[in-house]
Motif scaffolding. Structure first.
Motif, PDB file in Angstrom:
ATOM      1  N   TYR A 276       0.995  -1.375   0.048  1.00  0.00           N
ATOM      2  CA  TYR A 276      -0.014   0.229   0.074  1.00  0.00           C
ATOM      3  C   TYR A 276       0.947   1.165  -0.220  1.00  0.00           C
ATOM      4  N   THR A 283      -4.063   0.345  -1.952  1.00  0.00           N
ATOM      5  CA  THR A 283      -3.391  -0.745  -2.129  1.00  0.00           C
ATOM      6  C   THR A 283      -2.621  -0.813  -3.687  1.00  0.00           C
ATOM      7  N   TYR A 289      -8.428   0.370  -0.488  1.00  0.00           N
ATOM      8  CA  TYR A 289      -7.411   0.760   0.686  1.00  0.00           C
ATOM      9  C   TYR A 289      -7.505   0.069   1.814  1.00  0.00           C
ATOM     10  N   CYS A 295      -2.621  -3.182   8.079  1.00  0.00           N
ATOM     11  CA  CYS A 295      -1.370  -2.794   7.460  1.00  0.00           C
ATOM     12  C   CYS A 295      -0.158  -3.419   7.514  1.00  0.00           C
TER      13      CYS A 295
END
Length: 324
Positions: A276, A283, A289, A295
């Motif tokens: 990302y 991403t 996203y 993450c």
């Protein structure tokens, strides 16, 4: 040919960061829905009943909404109240007890749940990492006496309990259950109690171990779980401990299959960090996203509420820039 989507944004996950994303979308006039497989802030709901956060209340705040707690570091129930009130007072569009099963992209995103299917221009995944426990991988782990989640110490009163792990969850469980009358053995794979254990808790567990109240086996691991005992490999050789219950609190991991099936690339090393852009949180899949602890891949200690709550602003800012 692109049609009209149901929403501008679909947010997968109704934890604190998913809620923050919903607030930010709502403030900026974007249509959205939050899809949560359980209750509001499901992961926090499943925390131990007496859990106290490492962070102070102001560091858990989202959207500058004050979080007032009795102590500097709030308890689980106070956090549930705080995030629940944000959802209800802001009338966020959230669907509870609706599990997302797949995300596919053509012209639009198609998000399929166990109840419905929706389309959107953008999708935010904010699902955390609390779904899949790191398994011990030993015979007997499937026995009903074994749990990878800990809720209430009262359950283990007057029982012989083995707690596996050296992090905050394991140490909290060992101390709480001992104080409720459990006979606790702490099985630690490394040479010491974890250095990331809360600074006000670590001396407590070390003192309980040194005085003999809690039996700690360092550099050790369970090799088999039996109905009435466990076999443990230790530096001194194998030991058999009488046992009623095992709490295997060895951590959790994100649902990587879900990310990969959505098209998100993961690093090829053991960390499995999703790809990302840290500025936009987008991403490698355009319009998809990530937000929050998801993450970090296997580095589940890297992201917390306090240092990922601004992900919502980054994402919505990027979405709005694309619309200009």
């Amino acid at each position: 040919m692109e049609g009209n989507p149901d929403f501008d944004i679909i947010i997968v996950g109704g934890g604190p960061i998913g809620i923050a994303c919903g607030l930010e979308a709502q403030k900026n006039g974007l249509s959205y829905v939050i899809l949560e497989k359980g209750p509001i802030v499901n992961s926090l709901f499943n925390y131990p009943v007496n859990m106290q956060f490492f962070s102070s209340s102001e560091r858990l705040e989202i959207d500058d909404i004050p979080f007032i707690s009795k102590e500097a570091k709030p308890k689980r129930d106070e956090a549930l109240e705080y995030y629940r009130r944000i959802v209800t007072s802001n009338k966020l569009n959230i669907h509870l007890f609706e599990r997302v099963e797949s995300i596919q992209k053509n012209d639009l995103f198609r998000v399929v749940t166990d109840k419905n299917a929706y389309s959107s221009r953008k999708v935010i995944i904010a699902t955390g990492f609390y779904d899949l426990p790191n398994m011990l991988g030993v015979p007997g782990e499937e026995l009903p006496k074994v749990s990878h989640y800990y809720k209430d110490p009262h359950f283990y009163a007057s029982q012989k309990l083995a707690v596996v792990g050296a992090s905050n969850s394991a140490i909290d469980a060992a101390l709480e259950c001992w104080r409720k009358g459990a006979e606790v053995s702490l099985i630690i794979r490394g040479p010491e109690v974890g250095q990331r254990v809360k600074y006000w808790v670590r001396p407590d567990i070390i003192n309980r171990i040194e005085e003999g109240s809690i039996n700690a086996l360092y550099n050790s691991e369970i090799i088999e779980i039996l109905p009435e005992e466990i076999r443990v490999r230790t530096p001194e050789g194998e030991k058999r401990l009488a046992n009623d219950f095992v709490l295997a609190l060895t951590g959790y991991q994100p649902n990587f299959d879900f990310l990969v099936n959505a098209g998100i690339a993961l690093s090829e090393d053991e960390k499995r960090i999703p790809q990302y852009d840290p500025d936009s949180m987008e991403t490698n899949v355009s319009g998809l996203y990530l937000a929050g602890v998801i993450c970090g891949g296997m580095e589940t200690h890297k992201w917390f509420i306090e240092n990922s709550r601004d992900h919502a602003k980054r994402i919505i800012r990027h979405v709005l820039t694309l619309q200009d």
